[in-house]
Enzyme design. Structure first.
Site, PDB file in Angstrom:
ATOM      1  N   THR A 199       0.833  -1.204   0.000  1.00 20.18           N
ATOM      2  CA  THR A 199       0.000   0.000   0.000  1.00 20.18           C
ATOM      3  C   THR A 199       0.872   1.261   0.000  1.00 20.18           C
ATOM      4  O   THR A 199       1.999   1.240   0.511  1.00 20.18           O
ATOM      5  CB  THR A 199      -0.911   0.008   1.247  1.00 20.18           C
ATOM      6  OG1 THR A 199      -1.500   1.293   1.395  1.00 20.18           O
ATOM      7  CG2 THR A 199      -0.159  -0.322   2.526  1.00 20.18           C
ATOM      8  N   ASP A 200       0.316   2.354  -0.508  1.00 21.10           N
ATOM      9  CA  ASP A 200       1.045   3.634  -0.445  1.00 21.10           C
ATOM     10  C   ASP A 200       1.174   4.124   1.003  1.00 21.10           C
ATOM     11  O   ASP A 200       1.947   5.042   1.286  1.00 21.10           O
ATOM     12  CB  ASP A 200       0.370   4.702  -1.322  1.00 21.10           C
ATOM     13  CG  ASP A 200      -1.072   5.011  -0.965  1.00 21.10           C
ATOM     14  OD1 ASP A 200      -1.595   4.433   0.020  1.00 21.10           O
ATOM     15  OD2 ASP A 200      -1.690   5.845  -1.666  1.00 21.10           O
ATOM     16  N   GLU A 201       0.411   3.505   1.916  1.00 16.20           N
ATOM     17  CA  GLU A 201       0.481   3.947   3.318  1.00 16.20           C
ATOM     18  C   GLU A 201       1.834   3.647   3.955  1.00 16.20           C
ATOM     19  O   GLU A 201       2.136   4.154   5.033  1.00 16.20           O
ATOM     20  CB  GLU A 201      -0.654   3.315   4.137  1.00 16.20           C
ATOM     21  CG  GLU A 201      -2.008   3.750   3.619  1.00 16.20           C
ATOM     22  CD  GLU A 201      -3.121   3.638   4.650  1.00 16.20           C
ATOM     23  OE1 GLU A 201      -2.827   3.532   5.854  1.00 16.20           O
ATOM     24  OE2 GLU A 201      -4.284   3.669   4.227  1.00 16.20           O
ATOM     25  N   TYR A 243      -2.197  -0.246  11.099  1.00 18.47           N
ATOM     26  CA  TYR A 243      -2.411  -0.957   9.823  1.00 18.47           C
ATOM     27  C   TYR A 243      -1.211  -0.746   8.898  1.00 18.47           C
ATOM     28  O   TYR A 243      -0.639  -1.708   8.364  1.00 18.47           O
ATOM     29  CB  TYR A 243      -3.694  -0.455   9.130  1.00 18.47           C
ATOM     30  CG  TYR A 243      -3.723  -0.779   7.651  1.00 18.47           C
ATOM     31  CD1 TYR A 243      -3.937  -2.087   7.214  1.00 18.47           C
ATOM     32  CD2 TYR A 243      -3.496   0.214   6.682  1.00 18.47           C
ATOM     33  CE1 TYR A 243      -3.934  -2.390   5.845  1.00 18.47           C
ATOM     34  CE2 TYR A 243      -3.493  -0.084   5.327  1.00 18.47           C
ATOM     35  CZ  TYR A 243      -3.710  -1.386   4.914  1.00 18.47           C
ATOM     36  OH  TYR A 243      -3.691  -1.694   3.566  1.00 18.47           O
ATOM     37  N   LYS A 262       1.487  -3.494   7.408  1.00 19.78           N
ATOM     38  CA  LYS A 262       1.680  -3.738   5.976  1.00 19.78           C
ATOM     39  C   LYS A 262       3.131  -3.485   5.590  1.00 19.78           C
ATOM     40  O   LYS A 262       3.696  -4.173   4.739  1.00 19.78           O
ATOM     41  CB  LYS A 262       0.753  -2.828   5.148  1.00 19.78           C
ATOM     42  CG  LYS A 262      -0.704  -3.227   5.152  1.00 19.78           C
ATOM     43  CD  LYS A 262      -0.986  -4.581   4.511  1.00 19.78           C
ATOM     44  CE  LYS A 262      -0.735  -4.599   3.012  1.00 19.78           C
ATOM     45  NZ  LYS A 262      -1.079  -5.936   2.427  1.00 19.78           N
TER      46      LYS A 262
HETATM   47  P1  NAD Z   1     -10.520  -6.763   2.351  1.00 26.94           P
HETATM   48  O1  NAD Z   1     -10.546  -6.543   3.816  1.00 26.94           O
HETATM   49  O2  NAD Z   1     -11.731  -6.451   1.541  1.00 26.94           O
HETATM   50  O3  NAD Z   1     -10.141  -8.297   2.049  1.00 26.94           O
HETATM   51  C1  NAD Z   1      -9.179  -8.996   2.777  1.00 26.94           C
HETATM   52  C2  NAD Z   1      -9.381 -10.484   2.524  1.00 26.94           C
HETATM   53  O4  NAD Z   1      -8.343 -11.201   3.213  1.00 26.94           O
HETATM   54  C3  NAD Z   1     -10.719 -11.023   3.030  1.00 26.94           C
HETATM   55  O5  NAD Z   1     -11.323 -11.831   2.049  1.00 26.94           O
HETATM   56  C4  NAD Z   1     -10.332 -11.839   4.243  1.00 26.94           C
HETATM   57  O6  NAD Z   1     -11.218 -12.920   4.509  1.00 26.94           O
HETATM   58  C5  NAD Z   1      -8.945 -12.316   3.852  1.00 26.94           C
HETATM   59  N1  NAD Z   1      -8.139 -12.699   5.017  1.00 26.94           N
HETATM   60  C6  NAD Z   1      -7.907 -11.945   6.131  1.00 26.94           C
HETATM   61  N2  NAD Z   1      -7.180 -12.645   7.013  1.00 26.94           N
HETATM   62  C7  NAD Z   1      -6.910 -13.852   6.427  1.00 26.94           C
HETATM   63  C8  NAD Z   1      -6.193 -15.002   6.854  1.00 26.94           C
HETATM   64  N3  NAD Z   1      -5.625 -15.053   8.049  1.00 26.94           N
HETATM   65  N4  NAD Z   1      -6.109 -16.050   6.022  1.00 26.94           N
HETATM   66  C9  NAD Z   1      -6.727 -16.021   4.791  1.00 26.94           C
HETATM   67  N5  NAD Z   1      -7.435 -14.957   4.352  1.00 26.94           N
HETATM   68  C10 NAD Z   1      -7.534 -13.883   5.158  1.00 26.94           C
HETATM   69  O7  NAD Z   1      -9.272  -5.955   1.828  1.00 26.94           O
HETATM   70  P2  NAD Z   1      -8.997  -5.249   0.408  1.00 26.94           P
HETATM   71  O8  NAD Z   1      -9.391  -3.851   0.499  1.00 26.94           O
HETATM   72  O9  NAD Z   1      -9.523  -6.111  -0.655  1.00 26.94           O
HETATM   73  O10 NAD Z   1      -7.402  -5.286   0.402  1.00 26.94           O
HETATM   74  C11 NAD Z   1      -6.705  -6.394  -0.150  1.00 26.94           C
HETATM   75  C12 NAD Z   1      -5.215  -6.145  -0.039  1.00 26.94           C
HETATM   76  O11 NAD Z   1      -4.860  -4.956  -0.726  1.00 26.94           O
HETATM   77  C13 NAD Z   1      -4.730  -5.969   1.397  1.00 26.94           C
HETATM   78  O12 NAD Z   1      -3.474  -6.585   1.497  1.00 26.94           O
HETATM   79  C14 NAD Z   1      -4.607  -4.454   1.538  1.00 26.94           C
HETATM   80  O13 NAD Z   1      -3.629  -4.121   2.496  1.00 26.94           O
HETATM   81  C15 NAD Z   1      -4.172  -4.071   0.146  1.00 26.94           C
HETATM   82  N6  NAD Z   1      -4.522  -2.710  -0.275  1.00 26.94           N
HETATM   83  C16 NAD Z   1      -5.830  -2.303  -0.268  1.00 26.94           C
HETATM   84  C17 NAD Z   1      -6.152  -1.025  -0.748  1.00 26.94           C
HETATM   85  C18 NAD Z   1      -7.569  -0.527  -0.788  1.00 26.94           C
HETATM   86  O14 NAD Z   1      -7.790   0.621  -1.120  1.00 26.94           O
HETATM   87  N7  NAD Z   1      -8.560  -1.344  -0.462  1.00 26.94           N
HETATM   88  C19 NAD Z   1      -5.133  -0.185  -1.185  1.00 26.94           C
HETATM   89  C20 NAD Z   1      -3.809  -0.632  -1.128  1.00 26.94           C
HETATM   90  C21 NAD Z   1      -3.516  -1.902  -0.703  1.00 26.94           C
HETATM   91  O1  DAU Z   2      -4.068   4.193   0.482  1.00 23.11           O
HETATM   92  C1  DAU Z   2      -4.310   2.821   0.463  1.00 23.11           C
HETATM   93  C2  DAU Z   2      -5.194   2.435   1.634  1.00 23.11           C
HETATM   94  O2  DAU Z   2      -6.481   2.978   1.364  1.00 23.11           O
HETATM   95  C3  DAU Z   2      -5.275   0.933   1.848  1.00 23.11           C
HETATM   96  O3  DAU Z   2      -4.007   0.437   2.172  1.00 23.11           O
HETATM   97  C4  DAU Z   2      -6.298   0.580   2.945  1.00 23.11           C
HETATM   98  O4  DAU Z   2      -6.458  -0.830   3.033  1.00 23.11           O
HETATM   99  C5  DAU Z   2      -7.617   1.216   2.589  1.00 23.11           C
HETATM  100  O5  DAU Z   2      -8.556   0.988   3.632  1.00 23.11           O
HETATM  101  C6  DAU Z   2      -7.474   2.716   2.342  1.00 23.11           C
HETATM  102  O6  DAU Z   2      -7.140   3.407   3.575  1.00 23.11           O
HETATM  103  P1  DAU Z   2      -7.821   4.809   3.957  1.00 23.11           P
HETATM  104  O7  DAU Z   2      -7.745   4.973   5.421  1.00 23.11           O
HETATM  105  O8  DAU Z   2      -7.307   5.910   3.106  1.00 23.11           O
HETATM  106  O9  DAU Z   2      -9.344   4.499   3.471  1.00 23.11           O
HETATM  107  P2  DAU Z   2     -10.759   4.825   4.144  1.00 23.11           P
HETATM  108  O10 DAU Z   2     -11.788   4.481   3.132  1.00 23.11           O
HETATM  109  O11 DAU Z   2     -10.886   4.235   5.498  1.00 23.11           O
HETATM  110  O12 DAU Z   2     -10.698   6.401   4.310  1.00 23.11           O
HETATM  111  C7  DAU Z   2     -10.492   7.245   3.186  1.00 23.11           C
HETATM  112  C8  DAU Z   2     -10.488   8.686   3.677  1.00 23.11           C
HETATM  113  O13 DAU Z   2     -11.818   9.014   4.137  1.00 23.11           O
HETATM  114  C9  DAU Z   2      -9.576   8.898   4.856  1.00 23.11           C
HETATM  115  O14 DAU Z   2      -8.978  10.179   4.748  1.00 23.11           O
HETATM  116  C10 DAU Z   2     -10.501   8.864   6.064  1.00 23.11           C
HETATM  117  C11 DAU Z   2     -11.800   9.419   5.518  1.00 23.11           C
HETATM  118  N1  DAU Z   2     -13.023   8.884   6.140  1.00 23.11           N
HETATM  119  C12 DAU Z   2     -13.152   7.529   6.229  1.00 23.11           C
HETATM  120  C13 DAU Z   2     -14.265   6.961   6.805  1.00 23.11           C
HETATM  121  C14 DAU Z   2     -14.415   5.451   6.910  1.00 23.11           C
HETATM  122  C15 DAU Z   2     -14.024   9.735   6.590  1.00 23.11           C
HETATM  123  O15 DAU Z   2     -13.913  10.965   6.493  1.00 23.11           O
HETATM  124  N2  DAU Z   2     -15.129   9.182   7.171  1.00 23.11           N
HETATM  125  C16 DAU Z   2     -15.299   7.822   7.304  1.00 23.11           C
HETATM  126  O16 DAU Z   2     -16.350   7.382   7.840  1.00 23.11           O
END
Ligand code: NAD
Ligand code: DAU
Length: 345
Positions: free
Chosen positions: A129-131, A157, A161
């Site tokens: 992740t970019d985080e 988190y 990661k």
């Molecule tokens: P998500 O929470 O929707 O999905 C996570 C999945 O992992 C779920 O299906 C869950 O059941 C599975 N999982 C969790 N623990 C497990 C375990 N112990 N064994 C097997 N499976 C397990 O998450 P997402 O948003 O789809 O993110 C997927 C990946 O991408 C993550 O690694 C996250 O850090 C990364 N990522 C997400 C975003 C985003 O914006 N959503 C951005 C950057 C990176």
């Molecule tokens: O940048 C990549 C990341 O993006 C991933 O690694 C994470 O898995 C993914 O959850 C996401 O993280 P963020 O914290 O940026 O996403 P989130 O949707 O939780 O929040 C996006 C922005 O919105 C953040 O600045 C917080 C704000 N927010 C979020 C929620 C849930 C609100 O203002 N209100 C809310 O209720």
């Protein structure tokens, strides 16, 4: 010959979109989806694929090496994306993030390394992740994260990661494992668990509820359509250089206020539906990805992330799939699984 990819976390938001995208666009691939089905893993996200003979679901935990070992023998590569993924949950309780994202990644790396009599499974791609780069100030909009930016995660988190990301790279340096790491920005699209800001806000409005905007709403995120992300993962898996990191971004920076106004306007609501709430502790101010490396080296750039089109389409998906998110939001989906998919789910 078809290649078999072992995808961890393939029942989550990005995972399910990835499985669908890969099966639809790459006839040369078979997928084994290994997922333990936490609260965010949902087999409904994969409905319709049950009869596809290029796809198999295996329920299991990445912390269980005995479950992983036989799958590694079958696989030609791993896309590791199983994780605890929500920043707010990591602030409430960081324990599961360390267990899954750090220890779990170590277990998957070791299983990948010992496969095939120690030759290894093949390529291992870690979805990061970019985080990992922490936060940028709002004042210098021209500055973006490159792959050589300082690693400085802020939330539990992000720190967990980062550990998985750096551990994967350490397995390249120490053991010569074929590792690639991708670091992407905020994804949006169908099947996203409605705790993340876009599906939360859209489904709240569909339920007639207000949207909780954290702090002053000026925090900035770079929004990437999940299908662009899936395409970039495949590009990095196929053509990326071992030991290398690739940033993936949507070239689509928006403040949370802009995002909220866009959602309100597309859905026909006014400002009165915004509820400013207490800020997230340690809330990162701005994420912005410089994705020039993946564009120059692998020829990938986002083509599906531009707004308003991609946001309008995503909102329409939640409007048209109310059964899905209503079950997910109410927690009824656990009962639904058992009924639809039997006890193994
Ligand atoms: P998500 O929470 O929707 O999905 C996570 C999945 O992992 C779920 O299906 C869950 O059941 C599975 N999982 C969790 N623990 C497990 C375990 N112990 N064994 C097997 N499976 C397990 O998450 P997402 O948003 O789809 O993110 C997927 C990946 O991408 C993550 O690694 C996250 O850090 C990364 N990522 C997400 C975003 C985003 O914006 N959503 C951005 C950057 C990176
Ligand atoms: O940048 C990549 C990341 O993006 C991933 O690694 C994470 O898995 C993914 O959850 C996401 O993280 P963020 O914290 O940026 O996403 P989130 O949707 O939780 O929040 C996006 C922005 O919105 C953040 O600045 C917080 C704000 N927010 C979020 C929620 C849930 C609100 O203002 N209100 C809310 O209720």
């Amino acid at each position: 010959m078809a290649k078999t990819l072992l995808v961890t976390g393939g029942a989550g938001f990005i995972g399910a979109n990835f499985v669908r995208f890969a099966l639809a666009n790459r006839p040369d691939l078979r997928i084994i989806n290994f997922d333990v089905l936490t609260y965010s893993g949902n087999l409904e996200n994969l409905a319709g694929l049950e009869s596809d003979d290029r796809y198999r679901f295996v329920k299991g935990d990445i912390l269980d090496p005995e479950a992983l070992d036989p799958l590694m023998e079958e696989a030609d590569g791993v896309i590791h994306m199983a994780a605890e993924s929500h920043v707010d949950r990591s602030i409430m309780d960081s324990g599961p993030f360390i267990t899954t994202n750090v220890q779990g990644t170590q277990v998957v790396l070791d299983a990948a390394r010992r496969a095939k009599g120690g030759k290894g499974v093949g390529r291992f791609l870690y979805v990061s992740t970019d985080e990992v780069y922490g936060s940028l100030p709002l004042e210098n909009p021209e500055v973006r994260f490159t792959e050589t930016s300082q690693i400085k995660p802020s939330s539990p988190y992000a720190a967990s990661k980062t550990a998985g990301d750096l551990l994967s790279l350490a397995y390249f340096h120490t053991f010569g494992m074929d590792v690639v790491v991708t670091r992407c920005s905020n994804n949006f699209g169908p099947y996203q668990f409605p705790e993340k800001v876009i599906p939360l806000f859209v489904t709240n409005l569909l339920q007639g509820k207000k949207v909780p905007l954290y702090g002053d709403g000026k925090n900035v995120r770079d929004w990437l359509h999940v299908d662009d992300h899936c395409e970039a993962i495949l590009a990095a898996f196929d053509r990326g250089q071992a030991g290398r990191v690739y940033n993936i971004g949507g070239d689509n920076e928006r403040s949370n206020l802009d995002l909220t106004h866009s959602i309100l306007s597309i859905m026909g609501h006014g400002e009165e539906m915004i509820e400013f709430v207490q800020d997230r502790p340690g809330h990162d101010r701005r994420y912005a990805i410089d994705a020039s490396r993946i564009e120059q080296e692998l020829g990938w750039k986002p083509t599906r992330s531009a707004w308003p089109e991609a946001l309008v389409e995503t909102i329409a998906w939640y409007r048209d799939n109310q059964d899905w998110w209503k079950r997910v939001k109410s927690g009824e989906y656990l009962a639904y699984y058992e009924k639809q998919y039997g006890a193994s789910a």
